[in-house]
Scaffold this active site. Structure first.
Site, short mmCIF file in Angstrom:
data_model
loop_
_atom_site.label_atom_id
_atom_site.label_comp_id
_atom_site.label_asym_id
_atom_site.label_seq_id
_atom_site.Cartn_x
_atom_site.Cartn_y
_atom_site.Cartn_z
N ASP A 19 0.83 -1.21 0.00
CA ASP A 19 0.00 0.00 0.00
C ASP A 19 0.87 1.27 0.00
O ASP A 19 1.98 1.27 0.52
CB ASP A 19 -0.90 -0.03 1.26
CG ASP A 19 -2.11 0.89 1.11
OD1 ASP A 19 -2.36 1.39 0.00
OD2 ASP A 19 -2.80 1.10 2.12
N ASN A 21 1.24 3.43 -2.95
CA ASN A 21 1.76 3.88 -4.25
C ASN A 21 1.25 5.28 -4.60
O ASN A 21 2.01 6.13 -5.11
CB ASN A 21 1.31 2.93 -5.36
CG ASN A 21 1.90 1.55 -5.22
OD1 ASN A 21 2.76 1.31 -4.38
ND2 ASN A 21 1.42 0.62 -6.03
N ASN A 67 -10.92 -2.55 -5.53
CA ASN A 67 -10.16 -1.57 -6.31
C ASN A 67 -10.82 -1.26 -7.66
O ASN A 67 -10.47 -0.28 -8.32
CB ASN A 67 -8.71 -2.01 -6.52
CG ASN A 67 -7.86 -1.94 -5.26
OD1 ASN A 67 -6.94 -2.73 -5.08
ND2 ASN A 67 -8.16 -0.98 -4.38
N ARG A 70 -12.09 2.30 -8.33
CA ARG A 70 -11.22 3.45 -8.66
C ARG A 70 -11.53 3.97 -10.06
O ARG A 70 -12.14 3.26 -10.87
CB ARG A 70 -9.76 3.02 -8.56
CG ARG A 70 -9.41 2.63 -7.13
CD ARG A 70 -7.94 2.42 -6.94
NE ARG A 70 -7.67 2.09 -5.55
CZ ARG A 70 -6.48 2.16 -4.99
NH1 ARG A 70 -5.44 2.55 -5.69
NH2 ARG A 70 -6.32 1.85 -3.72
N LEU A 191 -6.82 -4.90 7.36
CA LEU A 191 -6.63 -6.06 6.47
C LEU A 191 -7.21 -5.84 5.08
O LEU A 191 -6.83 -6.54 4.13
CB LEU A 191 -7.26 -7.31 7.10
CG LEU A 191 -6.58 -7.79 8.38
CD1 LEU A 191 -7.32 -8.99 8.98
CD2 LEU A 191 -5.12 -8.17 8.12
C1 IPE Z 1 -5.49 -2.74 -0.32
O1 IPE Z 1 -5.16 -1.40 -0.40
C2 IPE Z 1 -5.38 -3.39 -1.67
C3 IPE Z 1 -4.03 -3.49 -2.22
C4 IPE Z 1 -2.93 -3.12 -1.64
C5 IPE Z 1 -3.95 -4.07 -3.54
P1 IPE Z 1 -6.25 -0.27 -0.54
O2 IPE Z 1 -5.51 1.01 -0.61
O3 IPE Z 1 -7.18 -0.58 -1.65
O4 IPE Z 1 -7.05 -0.42 0.84
P2 IPE Z 1 -7.91 0.64 1.65
O5 IPE Z 1 -8.96 1.17 0.73
O6 IPE Z 1 -7.00 1.72 2.12
O7 IPE Z 1 -8.47 -0.15 2.80
C1 IPE Z 2 -1.57 0.28 -3.36
O1 IPE Z 2 -1.36 1.64 -3.40
C2 IPE Z 2 -1.76 -0.30 -4.73
C3 IPE Z 2 -3.14 -0.70 -5.04
C4 IPE Z 2 -4.14 -0.66 -4.21
C5 IPE Z 2 -3.39 -1.19 -6.35
P1 IPE Z 2 -2.56 2.68 -3.39
O2 IPE Z 2 -2.94 2.96 -4.80
O3 IPE Z 2 -3.68 2.19 -2.54
O4 IPE Z 2 -1.87 3.93 -2.75
P2 IPE Z 2 -2.50 4.94 -1.70
O5 IPE Z 2 -3.05 4.13 -0.56
O6 IPE Z 2 -3.57 5.69 -2.41
O7 IPE Z 2 -1.34 5.80 -1.29
MG MG Z 3 -4.11 2.40 -0.59
#
Ligand code: IPE
Ligand code: IPE
Ligand code: MG
Length: 251
Positions: A19, A21, A67, A70, A191
């Protein structure tokens, strides 16, 4: 490192919620996809570092079923990135003995993504040094429901039977081993619907590092921390067993 009597040090199952990115990119004034691209590099580093640390199973959360919520450009960019990662890394994984499997739903993946996944899985099928599982369109709760549906009518309500059905529901052949260590980057401590059954006794490790900054040294730090924990699984800690034995024998 302190040895735990409950730990098989060569067959660890480490799961990672990769998490942060988006925040990594935002901190640099870059589009979120650049963060995902940098995240793919961190995946490569992590997979390469795994065998030296005794990690046999490495399950990485790449894209959750939630996801899909998004914006389309981000989802499409992620899917493109995942396919190109599969295509470019498959041969490397094969050379390093890494078996690649995707866990999760496949019916909603675009054909090009599915094709890249299948090619990587077929090429690396004979490998058994590290079992890399990439969770893609994955939801633990959906997997649990699917496993329950598989078992309905069989009369098998054992944990083993359920674990097997759960593995099958996410596209694996055998039983899914329990997670020993769950790592989550970016400072979040939840989680997010990942491996809920398999993490029943997992040690949890949270780091504020954003995923694109993760590397071999950070993975080693997490594994060291894991080995310093005293896992009891509901029993009594090993040193206590020893001292009680000494008391009982009057030594
Ligand atoms: C969990 O991260 C999914 C992945 C890392 C692929 P999210 O960024 O989607 O989770 P939440 O929304 O903060 O719980
Ligand atoms: C995790 O990074 C990757 C995926 C969920 C695909 P995020 O995209 O959730 O990054 P943040 O949480 O917005 O920083
Ligand atoms: Mg995230």
């Amino acid at each position: 490192m302190k040895q735990s009597p409950f730990v098989d040090r060569t067959n660890l199952h480490v799961a990672v919620i990769m998490d942060g990115n988006g925040r990594w990119a935002a901190q640099r004034g870059l589009p979120r996809l650049m963060g995902h691209r940098a995240g793919a590099e961190a995946v490569r580093r992590t997979v390469e570092a795994a065998p030296e640390l005794g990690i046999r199973y490495l399950t990485l959360y790449a894209f959750s079923s939630d996801n899909w919520k998004r914006p389309a450009p981000e989802v499409n960019g992620l899917m493109r990135l995942l396919s190109s990662y599969m295509r470019s890394e498959a041969a490397n994984c094969y050379r390093n003995g890494v078996q690649v499997r995707v866990i999760g739903r496949r019916d909603r993946l675009q054909p090009q993504v599915l094709e890249a996944v299948r090619a990587a899985e077929i090429l690396t099928r004979p490998c058994n040094r590290v079992f890399l599982r990439l969770a893609l369109d994955y939801s633990s709760r959906d997997a649990i429901i699917a496993a329950a549906q598989r078992l309905a009518g069989t009369g098998d309500f054992s944990r083993e039977g359920f674990s097997r059905a759960l593995g099958q529901s996410i596209g694996l052949d055998g039983t899914t081993p329990d997670v020993d260590l769950l790592v989550r980057t970016s400072g979040e401590q939840r989680l997010s619907d990942f491996l809920l059954w398999e993490c029943g006794y997992a040690e949890l490790y949270f780091t504020p590092l954003l995923w694109p900054d993760f590397n071999a040294a950070e993975l080693e730090r997490a594994v060291r921390e894991f080995h310093s924990r005293n896992r009891r699984f509901g029993a009594v800690a090993a040193p206590a067993i020893v001292s009680e034995h000494l008391l009982a024998s009057g030594d």
